[in-house]
Design a protein around this motif. Structure first.
Motif, PDB file in Angstrom:
ATOM      1  N   ASN A   1       0.790  -1.117   0.374  1.00 23.20           N
ATOM      2  CA  ASN A   1       0.017  -0.356   0.239  1.00 23.20           C
ATOM      3  C   ASN A   1       0.707   1.298   0.147  1.00 23.20           C
ATOM      4  N   PRO A   2       1.538   1.762  -1.348  1.00 25.63           N
ATOM      5  CA  PRO A   2       2.780   2.736  -1.271  1.00 25.63           C
ATOM      6  C   PRO A   2       2.105   4.007  -1.268  1.00 25.63           C
ATOM      7  N   PRO A   3       2.308   4.839  -1.378  1.00 28.89           N
ATOM      8  CA  PRO A   3       2.175   6.339  -1.071  1.00 28.89           C
ATOM      9  C   PRO A   3       1.605   6.829  -2.461  1.00 28.89           C
ATOM     10  N   TYR A   4       0.564   6.896  -2.113  1.00 29.83           N
ATOM     11  CA  TYR A   4      -0.112   6.942  -3.777  1.00 29.83           C
ATOM     12  C   TYR A   4      -0.613   8.343  -4.155  1.00 29.83           C
ATOM     13  N   ILE A   5      -0.568   9.668  -3.004  1.00 27.37           N
ATOM     14  CA  ILE A   5      -2.007  10.619  -3.811  1.00 27.37           C
ATOM     15  C   ILE A   5      -0.563  11.598  -4.031  1.00 27.37           C
ATOM     16  N   ALA A   6      -0.953  11.991  -5.399  1.00 27.18           N
ATOM     17  CA  ALA A   6      -0.166  12.951  -5.995  1.00 27.18           C
ATOM     18  C   ALA A   6      -0.144  14.373  -5.013  1.00 27.18           C
ATOM     19  N   ALA A   7       1.386  15.245  -4.697  1.00 27.76           N
ATOM     20  CA  ALA A   7       2.016  16.254  -4.502  1.00 27.76           C
ATOM     21  C   ALA A   7       0.714  16.678  -4.557  1.00 27.76           C
TER      22      ALA A   7
ATOM     23  N   ASP B   1       2.524  12.875 -10.025  1.00 26.44           N
ATOM     24  CA  ASP B   1       1.468  12.166 -10.298  1.00 26.44           C
ATOM     25  C   ASP B   1       0.643  10.741  -9.348  1.00 26.44           C
ATOM     26  N   GLY B   2       1.689  11.099  -8.428  1.00 27.76           N
ATOM     27  CA  GLY B   2       0.788   9.868  -7.229  1.00 27.76           C
ATOM     28  C   GLY B   2       0.900   9.062  -7.975  1.00 27.76           C
ATOM     29  N   LEU B   3       1.623   8.558  -8.792  1.00 29.54           N
ATOM     30  CA  LEU B   3       2.686   7.431  -9.275  1.00 29.54           C
ATOM     31  C   LEU B   3       3.939   6.068  -8.577  1.00 29.54           C
ATOM     32  N   ASP B   4       4.308   7.635  -9.009  1.00 26.82           N
ATOM     33  CA  ASP B   4       6.475   7.264  -8.509  1.00 26.82           C
ATOM     34  C   ASP B   4       5.947   5.438  -7.785  1.00 26.82           C
ATOM     35  N   ALA B   5       5.341   5.597  -7.316  1.00 24.72           N
ATOM     36  CA  ALA B   5       5.586   4.298  -5.833  1.00 24.72           C
ATOM     37  C   ALA B   5       5.255   2.763  -7.451  1.00 24.72           C
TER      38      ALA B   5
ATOM     39  N   ILE C   1      -4.196   0.803  -5.060  1.00 23.37           N
ATOM     40  CA  ILE C   1      -4.032   1.958  -5.533  1.00 23.37           C
ATOM     41  C   ILE C   1      -5.494   3.179  -5.251  1.00 23.37           C
ATOM     42  N   GLY C   2      -4.889   4.906  -5.277  1.00 24.87           N
ATOM     43  CA  GLY C   2      -5.958   5.123  -5.693  1.00 24.87           C
ATOM     44  C   GLY C   2      -7.388   5.152  -6.192  1.00 24.87           C
ATOM     45  N   TYR C   3      -8.853   5.789  -6.022  1.00 28.85           N
ATOM     46  CA  TYR C   3     -10.001   5.238  -6.102  1.00 28.85           C
ATOM     47  C   TYR C   3     -10.083   6.244  -7.985  1.00 28.85           C
ATOM     48  N   ASP C   4      -9.265   6.635  -8.488  1.00 23.57           N
ATOM     49  CA  ASP C   4      -8.862   7.055  -9.785  1.00 23.57           C
ATOM     50  C   ASP C   4      -7.707   6.979 -10.565  1.00 23.57           C
ATOM     51  N   GLN C   5      -6.677   4.964  -9.994  1.00 27.43           N
ATOM     52  CA  GLN C   5      -5.673   5.610 -10.371  1.00 27.43           C
ATOM     53  C   GLN C   5      -5.622   3.531 -11.805  1.00 27.43           C
ATOM     54  N   ALA C   6      -6.573   3.367 -11.213  1.00 21.14           N
ATOM     55  CA  ALA C   6      -6.873   2.486 -11.298  1.00 21.14           C
ATOM     56  C   ALA C   6      -6.312   1.707 -13.575  1.00 21.14           C
TER      57      ALA C   6
ATOM     58  N   ASN D   1      -9.394  -4.656  -8.861  1.00 22.14           N
ATOM     59  CA  ASN D   1     -10.542  -5.447  -7.165  1.00 22.14           C
ATOM     60  C   ASN D   1     -11.055  -4.442  -6.112  1.00 22.14           C
ATOM     61  N   ARG D   2     -12.491  -4.010  -5.774  1.00 20.59           N
ATOM     62  CA  ARG D   2     -13.220  -2.870  -5.364  1.00 20.59           C
ATOM     63  C   ARG D   2     -13.067  -3.119  -3.810  1.00 20.59           C
ATOM     64  N   ASP D   3     -13.289  -2.167  -2.830  1.00 21.24           N
ATOM     65  CA  ASP D   3     -13.254  -2.049  -2.178  1.00 21.24           C
ATOM     66  C   ASP D   3     -15.344  -2.519  -1.846  1.00 21.24           C
ATOM     67  N   LEU D   4     -15.344  -1.649  -0.429  1.00 20.48           N
ATOM     68  CA  LEU D   4     -16.639  -2.355  -0.174  1.00 20.48           C
ATOM     69  C   LEU D   4     -17.989  -1.149  -0.798  1.00 20.48           C
ATOM     70  N   ALA D   5     -16.869   0.140  -0.530  1.00 24.51           N
ATOM     71  CA  ALA D   5     -17.629   1.137  -1.515  1.00 24.51           C
ATOM     72  C   ALA D   5     -17.669   1.145  -2.432  1.00 24.51           C
ATOM     73  N   GLY D   6     -17.524   0.115  -3.241  1.00 28.73           N
ATOM     74  CA  GLY D   6     -17.236   0.293  -4.948  1.00 28.73           C
ATOM     75  C   GLY D   6     -15.871   0.983  -5.629  1.00 28.73           C
ATOM     76  N   HIS D   7     -15.371   1.062  -5.049  1.00 25.90           N
ATOM     77  CA  HIS D   7     -14.144   1.856  -5.791  1.00 25.90           C
ATOM     78  C   HIS D   7     -13.179   1.165  -5.766  1.00 25.90           C
TER      79      HIS D   7
END
Ligand code: GLN
Length: 293
Positions: free
Chosen positions: A191-197, A221-225, A250-255, A273-279
């Protein structure tokens, strides 16, 4: 708070104060803090609601409530949080385990459904160790390495592995992604850091102000890792054992972006794979034969 106040009444007042302060979960927060400050289980708190707070209870609860009202997350006040039904101690350099991350554990377990199979697992950026400890808890013949750049996180993860009874099957090492490791691993999780700076300043104050930046900031862009992990495996295919797989949060918009990066690096068999909220929350990948060494 007044030491003669009955516990149930203190709980009611605390809930009201938290609601008035606009906290999202006033009742739950009040309950967690009361159990923590008074040293009671949830059933004790309910069954012994008429007992007075007492001198030390009133003081501890007052301090905990003040911290919560100042914006500190409940998990940070408690100094521990539950993940996968197990307790995890936190430190300033570990992220508070999120329920979303249980999707990562589930996806990884689905990749290797046989509990008797001895897996070699590595967890990149282990933090509190919650992912690795949960996996080893479910796969009792398996061994794991938890990697982190933070010594403070490694010490915390070690304690958590010990406290959850898997201390002899996990080691925690300082390192940057897979640099210092030879493999082969059956399962690589992160679960790497994935938030864009640029997004970090817009995060909720409870995340921005209390979770470690190093666990959040994924570069421009949040994808370095993901780039770092994929390119290391593409260059050194021996890191993955035959049949080995990756499971990455991954972040919800990074698939799309992460799946495309994986495909470019020679992975096939890529699943979202989606989480319980469907993201969209977890990508699992296996290499195609061409990058197997
Ligand atoms: N899920 C975390 C959040 O929403 C981010 C964790 C991460 O970057 N890995 O704050």
């Amino acid at each position: 708070m007044n030491p003669t106040l009955p516990r149930a009444e203190a709980l009611r007042r605390l809930t009201q104060a938290f609601a008035e302060a606009g906290l999202a979960n006033p009742r739950g927060d009040a309950r967690f803090l009361a159990e923590y400050a008074l040293g009671l289980s949830s059933s004790e708190l309910i069954l012994q609601g008429q007992h007075p707070l007492g001198e030390s209870g009133a003081q501890a609860l007052g301090e905990a409530a003040a911290r919560r009202l100042a914006g500190e997350p409940v998990a940070r006040i408690l100094g521990e949080w539950e993940f996968w039904g197990l307790p995890f101690r936190l430190s300033p350099e570990t992220l508070v385990p999120r329920p979303d991350t249980e999707t990562l554990v589930e996806a990884a377990l689905r990749l290797f459904p046989d509990p008797a199979r001895p897996l070699r697992i590595v967890d990149l950026g282990t933090g509190s160790g919650c992912i690795l400890v949960a996996l080893l808890h479910e796969r009792p013949k398996s061994f794991g390495i938890g990697l982190d750049r933070s010594q403070d996180a490694l010490a915390t993860a070690r304690d958590n592995a010990q406290a959850n009874g898997i201390g002899t099957r996990a080691v925690f090492l300082r390192g940057s992604w897979l640099d210092a490791l030879a493999g082969p691993f059956d399962l690589i999780v992160s679960n790497p850091p994935y938030i864009a700076a640029s997004v970090i300043p817009t995060l909720d104050a409870e995340v921005r102000g209390h979770d470690p930046l190093a666990a959040l900031d994924g570069g421009p862009d949040g994808l370095d890792a993901y780039r770092a992990i994929f390119s290391q495996i593409a260059r050194r295919p021996g890191l993955l054992a035959p049949g080995g797989a990756l499971a990455l949060e991954i972040g919800y918009d990074q698939a799309e972006a992460v799946m495309a990066l994986g495909a470019e690096s020679g992975f096939s068999d890529i699943t979202l794979n989606r989480d319980l909220a469907g993201h969209p929350r977890v990508v699992t990948l296996r290499p195609s034969l061409s990058i197997r060494g």
